[in-house]
Design a protein around this motif. Structure first.
Motif, PDB file in Angstrom:
ATOM      1  N   VAL A  33     -13.934  10.601  -5.445  1.00 19.11           N
ATOM      2  CA  VAL A  33     -12.666  10.073  -5.560  1.00 19.11           C
ATOM      3  C   VAL A  33     -12.093  10.213  -4.234  1.00 19.11           C
ATOM      4  O   VAL A  33     -12.432  10.582  -3.262  1.00 19.11           O
ATOM      5  CB  VAL A  33     -11.989  10.873  -6.584  1.00 19.11           C
ATOM      6  N   TYR A  34     -10.744   9.150  -4.308  1.00 19.62           N
ATOM      7  CA  TYR A  34     -10.168   9.247  -3.010  1.00 19.62           C
ATOM      8  C   TYR A  34      -8.739   9.570  -3.427  1.00 19.62           C
ATOM      9  O   TYR A  34      -8.384   9.235  -4.405  1.00 19.62           O
ATOM     10  CB  TYR A  34     -10.257   8.052  -2.168  1.00 19.62           C
ATOM     11  N   PHE A  35      -7.962  10.330  -2.541  1.00 23.67           N
ATOM     12  CA  PHE A  35      -6.894  10.749  -2.888  1.00 23.67           C
ATOM     13  C   PHE A  35      -5.652   9.832  -2.359  1.00 23.67           C
ATOM     14  O   PHE A  35      -5.942   9.207  -1.518  1.00 23.67           O
ATOM     15  CB  PHE A  35      -6.467  12.278  -2.386  1.00 23.67           C
ATOM     16  N   LYS A  36      -4.790   9.589  -3.150  1.00 22.08           N
ATOM     17  CA  LYS A  36      -3.689   8.451  -2.649  1.00 22.08           C
ATOM     18  C   LYS A  36      -2.156   9.099  -2.803  1.00 22.08           C
ATOM     19  O   LYS A  36      -1.848   9.987  -3.827  1.00 22.08           O
ATOM     20  CB  LYS A  36      -3.770   7.356  -3.688  1.00 22.08           C
ATOM     21  N   GLU A  54      -1.757  16.438  -5.613  1.00 22.37           N
ATOM     22  CA  GLU A  54      -2.094  14.916  -5.497  1.00 22.37           C
ATOM     23  C   GLU A  54      -2.619  14.582  -6.386  1.00 22.37           C
ATOM     24  O   GLU A  54      -3.705  14.766  -6.849  1.00 22.37           O
ATOM     25  CB  GLU A  54      -2.210  14.720  -4.015  1.00 22.37           C
ATOM     26  N   PHE A  56      -5.495  11.218  -7.807  1.00 22.93           N
ATOM     27  CA  PHE A  56      -6.468  10.501  -7.173  1.00 22.93           C
ATOM     28  C   PHE A  56      -6.764   9.377  -8.035  1.00 22.93           C
ATOM     29  O   PHE A  56      -6.297   9.582  -9.189  1.00 22.93           O
ATOM     30  CB  PHE A  56      -7.493  11.575  -6.824  1.00 22.93           C
ATOM     31  N   TYR A  58      -9.921   6.991  -9.645  1.00 25.48           N
ATOM     32  CA  TYR A  58     -11.350   7.086  -9.640  1.00 25.48           C
ATOM     33  C   TYR A  58     -11.655   5.880 -10.855  1.00 25.48           C
ATOM     34  O   TYR A  58     -11.091   5.925 -11.513  1.00 25.48           O
ATOM     35  CB  TYR A  58     -11.919   8.329 -10.478  1.00 25.48           C
ATOM     36  N   THR A  62      -6.055   5.950 -12.442  1.00 25.63           N
ATOM     37  CA  THR A  62      -4.863   6.968 -11.675  1.00 25.63           C
ATOM     38  C   THR A  62      -5.001   8.164 -12.201  1.00 25.63           C
ATOM     39  O   THR A  62      -4.589   8.259 -13.572  1.00 25.63           O
ATOM     40  CB  THR A  62      -3.769   6.443 -11.167  1.00 25.63           C
TER      41      THR A  62
END
Length: 251
Positions: A33-36, A54, A56, A58, A62
């Protein structure tokens, strides 16, 4: 990117991903995953979660921290790892000693924990019978005395055919069990026996809800409100209100 909003319990998935040691369940699947950086605005007011909260993204969805979002909406959140259950309930109003009472809506009599036996009999008359546990039955309202003072109150469907007796938050037999969580928030839920128990510590005439029995530091000033429901029709089937000693030992 169009995202659907979904959530998970903060402190479970998020903390596992952010911790220095990753622990996987045997039936888990590893994902990337990447955090936003997300902005959270509730009724026009921006609120910021802590660093572990925070969201993330996937596969176009969101994910956001459930506890932060729910508490920002004035909801209570609890997590039961044993059953894998997340509960989100309305945040109840403050609790007072008056909540340790049962109202007889037929006579408008209010019977409170701590009331003397003499005061009870002035309102309800003499009990119809007394069982082997020394619990007095007043037309369906069962009362346990300790040193001639009310230590416990019980109302059960086996003894009643109406919701004549109600809690201070207006819950009676036959009410939908969802009303329990609307009125009292989250409690200790026993999914095997279909009951929710709420523990309180008293201080200066107020009741402070505690999360578990381990959090009760002084049992002499602790109280319990417990409500059970019928599994089939999901309606309240029993109400128990009393001090800690009565609730856990009937003494």
């Amino acid at each position: 990117m169009k995202s659907n909003m979904k959530s998970f319990l903060l402190g479970f998935v998020v903390c596992a991903m952010l911790g220095s040691t990753t622990v996987y369940a045997t039936d888990s699947t590893r994902i990337e995953v990447y955090f936003k950086k997300l902005k959270y605005v509730f009724n026009g007011i921006e609120k910021v979660p802590n660093s572990a909260g925070e969201g993330f993204i996937y596969q176009g969805t969101t994910y956001v921290p459930l506890r932060f979002v729910s508490e920002s909406l004035d909801k209570e959140v609890s997590w039961n790892p044993g059953t894998g259950t997340i509960r989100v309930s309305d945040h109840p109003s403050r609790f007072l000693m008056e909540d340790l009472s049962i109202t007889d809506t037929l006579t408008n009599s209010i019977i409170r924990v701590g009331m003397s036996k003499k005061e009870v009999e002035q309102k309800l008359g003499i009990a119809a019978d007394v069982n082997f546990l020394n619990i007095y039955n007043y037309n369906g309202l069962e009362i346990f005395y300790r040193n001639d003072k009310v230590a416990g109150l019980m109302v059960k469907t086996g003894e009643n055919t109406t919701n004549r007796y109600q809690t201070n938050k207006h819950i009676g037999l036959g009410d939908n069990y969802n009303k329990i969580f609307t009125s009292y928030g989250n409690g200790l839920v026993d999914e095997q026996f279909d009951a929710a128990t709420f523990l309180f510590a008293s201080e200066n005439g107020k009741l402070n809800k505690v999360d578990s029995r381990e959090d009760v530091t002084d049992t002499s000033s602790a109280y319990v409100i417990s409500l059970s429901w019928d599994r089939t029709n999901k309606t309240v089937s029993m109400i128990l209100i009393g001090d800690y000693q009565f609730a856990y030992s009937t003494q």
